[in-house]
Design a protein around this motif. Structure first.
Motif, PDB file in Angstrom:
ATOM      1  N   HIS A  15       0.810  -1.217   0.000  1.00 30.45           N
ATOM      2  CA  HIS A  15       0.000   0.000   0.000  1.00 30.45           C
ATOM      3  C   HIS A  15       0.844   1.268   0.000  1.00 30.45           C
ATOM      4  O   HIS A  15       0.338   2.346  -0.294  1.00 30.45           O
ATOM      5  N   LYS A  23      -4.062   4.990   0.292  1.00 19.84           N
ATOM      6  CA  LYS A  23      -3.324   4.160   1.244  1.00 19.84           C
ATOM      7  C   LYS A  23      -4.070   4.092   2.568  1.00 19.84           C
ATOM      8  O   LYS A  23      -4.249   3.011   3.134  1.00 19.84           O
ATOM      9  N   GLY A  26      -7.204   1.996   2.065  1.00 14.16           N
ATOM     10  CA  GLY A  26      -6.830   0.596   1.857  1.00 14.16           C
ATOM     11  C   GLY A  26      -6.317  -0.064   3.119  1.00 14.16           C
ATOM     12  O   GLY A  26      -6.676  -1.206   3.423  1.00 14.16           O
ATOM     13  N   ASP A  27      -5.483   0.655   3.873  1.00 12.26           N
ATOM     14  CA  ASP A  27      -4.961   0.103   5.127  1.00 12.26           C
ATOM     15  C   ASP A  27      -6.097  -0.214   6.095  1.00 12.26           C
ATOM     16  O   ASP A  27      -6.126  -1.283   6.702  1.00 12.26           O
ATOM     17  N   TYR A  59      -1.984  -6.773  -7.152  1.00  9.73           N
ATOM     18  CA  TYR A  59      -1.273  -5.566  -6.707  1.00  9.73           C
ATOM     19  C   TYR A  59       0.152  -5.554  -7.253  1.00  9.73           C
ATOM     20  O   TYR A  59       0.619  -4.563  -7.788  1.00  9.73           O
TER      21      TYR A  59
END
Length: 82
Positions: A15, A23, A26-27, A59
């Motif tokens: 990420h 980020k 997503g985290d 990813y």
């Protein structure tokens, strides 16, 4: 260290290549998903880990493709494309 924890750490590490707002989102999503499945039954955990391994592969592919595209665009066109 178990495979779920290694996978969790690898996803969070990837990420760092995302924009800051993505980020953070997503985290938080990854943390929530792994927490939710912490006490799942073994069959669910197996499926969960398989699905996240697929996400991890995607990813990695996208990150490598972006790096390669930037390199080729710079070498062929003489300037970087963001």
């Amino acid at each position: 260290m178990n495979s779920a924890l290694r996978l969790y750490r690898r996803v969070l590490k990837l990420h760092k290549h995302l924009p800051l707002t993505s980020k953070a989102l997503g985290d938080q999503y990854v943390k929530n998903e792994f927490r939710r499945h912490k006490n799942a039954n073994p069959d669910q955990i197996t499926k969960f880990i398989q699905e996240w391994k697929v996400c991890l592969s995607v990813y990695i592919f996208i990150i490598h493709a972006r790096i390669l595209f930037k390199f080729i665009s710079y070498r062929c066109l003489g300037f970087a494309i963001i």
